[in-house]
Design a protein around this motif. Structure first.
Motif, PDB file in Angstrom:
ATOM      1  N   GLN A 401      -8.174  18.986 -15.379  1.00  0.00           N
ATOM      2  CA  GLN A 401      -7.264  19.227 -16.500  1.00  0.00           C
ATOM      3  C   GLN A 401      -6.053  18.300 -16.466  1.00  0.00           C
ATOM      4  O   GLN A 401      -5.239  18.304 -17.393  1.00  0.00           O
ATOM      5  N   THR A 402      -5.936  17.500 -15.406  1.00  0.00           N
ATOM      6  CA  THR A 402      -4.854  16.513 -15.321  1.00  0.00           C
ATOM      7  C   THR A 402      -5.112  15.330 -16.242  1.00  0.00           C
ATOM      8  O   THR A 402      -4.178  14.618 -16.617  1.00  0.00           O
ATOM      9  N   PHE A 403      -6.375  15.119 -16.660  1.00  0.00           N
ATOM     10  CA  PHE A 403      -6.778  13.878 -17.315  1.00  0.00           C
ATOM     11  C   PHE A 403      -7.119  14.060 -18.788  1.00  0.00           C
ATOM     12  O   PHE A 403      -7.651  15.088 -19.202  1.00  0.00           O
ATOM     13  N   SER A 404      -6.808  13.002 -19.553  1.00  0.00           N
ATOM     14  CA  SER A 404      -7.419  12.752 -20.861  1.00  0.00           C
ATOM     15  C   SER A 404      -8.112  11.404 -20.744  1.00  0.00           C
ATOM     16  O   SER A 404      -7.555  10.471 -20.159  1.00  0.00           O
ATOM     17  N   ALA A 405      -9.323  11.300 -21.270  1.00  0.00           N
ATOM     18  CA  ALA A 405     -10.089  10.072 -21.080  1.00  0.00           C
ATOM     19  C   ALA A 405     -10.847   9.720 -22.351  1.00  0.00           C
ATOM     20  O   ALA A 405     -11.304  10.603 -23.089  1.00  0.00           O
ATOM     21  N   ILE A 406     -10.978   8.407 -22.580  1.00  0.00           N
ATOM     22  CA  ILE A 406     -11.854   7.883 -23.625  1.00  0.00           C
ATOM     23  C   ILE A 406     -12.808   6.917 -22.938  1.00  0.00           C
ATOM     24  O   ILE A 406     -12.429   5.795 -22.587  1.00  0.00           O
ATOM     25  N   PHE A 407     -14.042   7.368 -22.737  1.00  0.00           N
ATOM     26  CA  PHE A 407     -15.052   6.512 -22.150  1.00  0.00           C
ATOM     27  C   PHE A 407     -15.785   5.745 -23.250  1.00  0.00           C
ATOM     28  O   PHE A 407     -15.684   6.083 -24.437  1.00  0.00           O
ATOM     29  N   SER A 408     -16.548   4.744 -22.845  1.00  0.00           N
ATOM     30  CA  SER A 408     -17.235   3.920 -23.843  1.00  0.00           C
ATOM     31  C   SER A 408     -18.261   4.728 -24.635  1.00  0.00           C
ATOM     32  O   SER A 408     -18.543   4.421 -25.794  1.00  0.00           O
ATOM     33  N   ASP A 409     -18.809   5.784 -24.031  1.00  0.00           N
ATOM     34  CA  ASP A 409     -19.772   6.646 -24.734  1.00  0.00           C
ATOM     35  C   ASP A 409     -19.111   7.969 -25.136  1.00  0.00           C
ATOM     36  O   ASP A 409     -19.710   9.034 -25.030  1.00  0.00           O
ATOM     37  N   LEU A 475      -7.069   7.896 -19.061  1.00  0.00           N
ATOM     38  CA  LEU A 475      -8.071   6.885 -18.726  1.00  0.00           C
ATOM     39  C   LEU A 475      -8.613   6.265 -20.013  1.00  0.00           C
ATOM     40  O   LEU A 475      -9.005   6.995 -20.932  1.00  0.00           O
ATOM     41  N   PHE A 476      -8.649   4.952 -20.063  1.00  0.00           N
ATOM     42  CA  PHE A 476      -9.190   4.243 -21.227  1.00  0.00           C
ATOM     43  C   PHE A 476     -10.253   3.255 -20.740  1.00  0.00           C
ATOM     44  O   PHE A 476      -9.936   2.287 -20.040  1.00  0.00           O
ATOM     45  N   ASP A 477     -11.501   3.505 -21.092  1.00  0.00           N
ATOM     46  CA  ASP A 477     -12.620   2.667 -20.665  1.00  0.00           C
ATOM     47  C   ASP A 477     -13.003   1.731 -21.813  1.00  0.00           C
ATOM     48  O   ASP A 477     -13.710   2.128 -22.744  1.00  0.00           O
ATOM     49  N   GLU A 478     -12.541   0.483 -21.719  1.00  0.00           N
ATOM     50  CA  GLU A 478     -12.846  -0.539 -22.732  1.00  0.00           C
ATOM     51  C   GLU A 478     -12.509  -0.045 -24.141  1.00  0.00           C
ATOM     52  O   GLU A 478     -13.267  -0.263 -25.086  1.00  0.00           O
ATOM     53  N   TRP A 479     -11.353   0.614 -24.282  1.00  0.00           N
ATOM     54  CA  TRP A 479     -11.009   1.157 -25.596  1.00  0.00           C
ATOM     55  C   TRP A 479     -10.867   0.053 -26.641  1.00  0.00           C
ATOM     56  O   TRP A 479     -11.288   0.216 -27.781  1.00  0.00           O
ATOM     57  N   ALA A 480     -10.289  -1.067 -26.269  1.00  0.00           N
ATOM     58  CA  ALA A 480      -9.988  -2.115 -27.243  1.00  0.00           C
ATOM     59  C   ALA A 480     -11.143  -3.090 -27.451  1.00  0.00           C
ATOM     60  O   ALA A 480     -10.990  -4.074 -28.185  1.00  0.00           O
TER      61      ALA A 480
END
Length: 552
Positions: A401-409, A475-480
């Motif tokens: 619950q510490t994290f917000s993430a956007i993964f490539s999938d 966490l941002f996984d290749e967001w851009a």
């Protein structure tokens, strides 16, 4: 699964079962009244039989109504309970294990297999009522003539033996079809998600259509057709034995006995009456077997969804002061190398207000490290410490619950927040305006007004969600990777510094080397190992200047 559903609906099932028993008993009693009326010798006796016949007919109608309604309610309740049970197991399952099982198997369990198990409760009254009618007819037959009854038992025994042998063979075919059905669901998903690729490559499209999808459909058709055909052939075998028994009874077993006309009339009624229920019983039993196969398949799938963690709090975690990885490693199968890939051992520290860029080639383990850091994967070795406390199975969900993430999938849900408010809607719409989405979508009552957007636009919506969740670590996984230059500028030069200023720890997986100088530090990975931790030249000069100013 059947045992679980029966436990969930024990009282309702008992009531429905009693109603079915009453219906079967009344049906058999109606048969006895018909036979008695055909051989009645006086008007008074027929009048009494008429009243009893009417009472049994009304009782049969009411019990049938009650049983049908109750079993239909059982069907709907069973379907809902199954979906809740499977969904709960999926939600609680270890994420890595869920990845290995795959979505098609879970979707198959939630749709076709659960529907078949639930349908068993609709076929159950048919099986129960017809079994009672057949048993009652045999009992009435024994009362009329025990010799004929023994012959009937012999015929039913031969029919049951043949049906059992056929059942064993048919179940094997149905199990093969059930497993292939799971693969077929995966092909159906590829049919939609890979539509662009199929249209751009004619040879690939033909091979997928003929060799992959067509072969899977044909396997399900062939195996299921063979299984059900064996059931139907065994049903025809049972009917043949029944008619053979009728002929044996009429022309051989019943000789010149006293009251022969009454006995023959009774047998004729039983034969006419028992054919329908017996045939329905033989047809309904395969449905029960299909439900058993589907229930076993659901058991197999849900058993693989292991759950070793405690449930975390619903509230957002806060108060991050430090996060450290100490000797953390993780192993998984790597398709490219066709071997086990080892990530780590990794030793890293993260702090609030720090932006870290994670860079490296494809397959170097960047996304796996991000998932390990976020608690989606469990480390085989080493420990993760948050605020100095080690993370274990009992606390891992709370740690996530510490994290917000956007993964490539990533997946984007329609509802953005747990609790909607006008203030949060305004904040979300302000972010959408900054990302140039205000003309396409709005936030209303904590939900997006539309989801019909391009992949890049959906990523910007996901960024809005992550920003609004206000977690300590992002966490941002290749967001851009698939964004226009203007949105890359907004992301790297505006949003990330704003997150730093708010005291957020940020990890960005990126190949945009023109923005590397904006990071507080740069971590380089190769083959699952950290090969360098660098401070970008631009950031180093900024920190040196800040230190000089402090001295002055």
């Amino acid at each position: 699964m059947l045992s679980y559903l029966i436990r969930q609906s024990r009282k309702l099932l008992m009531a429905a079962g009693l109603a079915s028993v009453a219906n079967g008993v009344c049906s058999v009693l109606l048969l006895t009244q018909i036979n008695a009326a055909l051989t009645a010798s006086s008007t008074a006796e027929r009048a009494a039989l008429a009243w009893r016949f009417a009472a049994f007919a009304v009782a049969a109608m009411l019990s049938q109504m009650t049983a049908s309604v109750l079993f239909e309610r059982l069907n709907q309740r069973a379907h809902a309970d199954l979906r809740r049970f499977i969904s709960a197991r999926v939600i609680a399952a270890d994420y890595r294990r869920l990845e290995e099982i795959g979505g098609p198997k879970v979707q198959s369990a939630l749709s076709e297999h659960s529907a078949r198990v639930a349908e068993f409760f609709v076929s159950f009254p048919t099986i129960l009522v017809n079994a009672i009618i057949v048993s009652g007819c045999l009992a009435y037959m024994a009362w009329l003539s025990w010799q004929v009854f023994l012959a009937a038992v012999l015929v039913i025994g031969l029919g049951s033996l043949g049906y059992h042998l056929a059942h064993l063979r048919a179940i094997r075919h149905l199990e093969v079809a059930s497993k292939e059905q799971d693969r077929l669901f995966g092909h159906f998903r590829s049919l939609v998600e890979g539509a662009k690729e199929l249209r751009l490559h004619a040879a690939k499209r033909r091979r997928f259509s003929d060799d992959v999808l067509g072969c899977s459909i044909e396997t399900v058709r062939r195996e299921r057709g063979l299984g059900m055909s064996i059931f139907l052939v065994s049903s025809a075998w049972g009917n043949f034995l029944l008619y053979g028994f009728i002929g044996l009874t009429l022309f051989a077993l019943v000789g010149d006995v006293p009251d022969r006309a009454s006995v023959m009339t009774g047998f004729a009624l039983i034969f006419v009456y028992i054919v329908g229920p017996l045939e329905n019983l033989l047809i309904a039993l395969p449905r029960a077997n299909l439900a058993r196969v589907s229930g076993a398949r659901i058991d197999e799938i849900t058993a693989q969804l292991e759950h070793n963690e405690g449930d975390g709090p619903s509230a957002i975690a806060s108060g991050l002061t430090s996060l450290a990885l100490r000797g953390v490693s993780h192993r998984y199968y790597h398709e490219g190398a066709d071997d086990l890939f080892t990530l780590g051992p990794i030793d890293l520290d993260f702090a609030p207000g720090q932006i870290t860029y994670l860079v490296g080639g494809n397959g170097s383990g960047k996304t796996s490290l991000a998932k390990l850091l976020a608690g989606l994967y469990r480390p085989e070795e080493g420990a993760i410490l948050i605020n100095g406390e080690p993370v274990d199975d009992a606390s891992r969900d709370r740690y996530r619950q510490t994290f917000s993430a956007i993964f490539s999938d990533f997946h984007l849900f329609e509802h953005m927040l747990d609790a909607a408010s006008a203030e949060l809607d305004a904040q979300g719409n302000a972010l959408l305006e900054k990302l140039h989405l205000q003309h396409k979508v709005q936030v209303r009552d904590g939900a997006f007004s539309t989801m019909a957007l391009s992949q890049g636009q959906r990523k910007r919506l996901a960024l809005t969600v992550a920003y609004m969740e206000d977690r300590p670590f992002l966490l941002f996984d290749e967001w851009a990777a698939d964004q226009d230059p203007v949105f890359k500028e907004v992301f790297y030069r505006e949003l990330l510094p704003e997150l730093r200023a708010r005291g957020k720890a940020v990890l960005v997986i990126s190949h945009d080397d023109r923005y590397f100088h904006l990071a507080d530090r740069l971590i380089r990975m190769e083959n699952g190992q950290i090969v360098a931790i660098e401070m970008p030249p631009g950031r180093a000069s900024e920190k040196s200047a800040s230190a000089d100013m402090a001295v002055v």
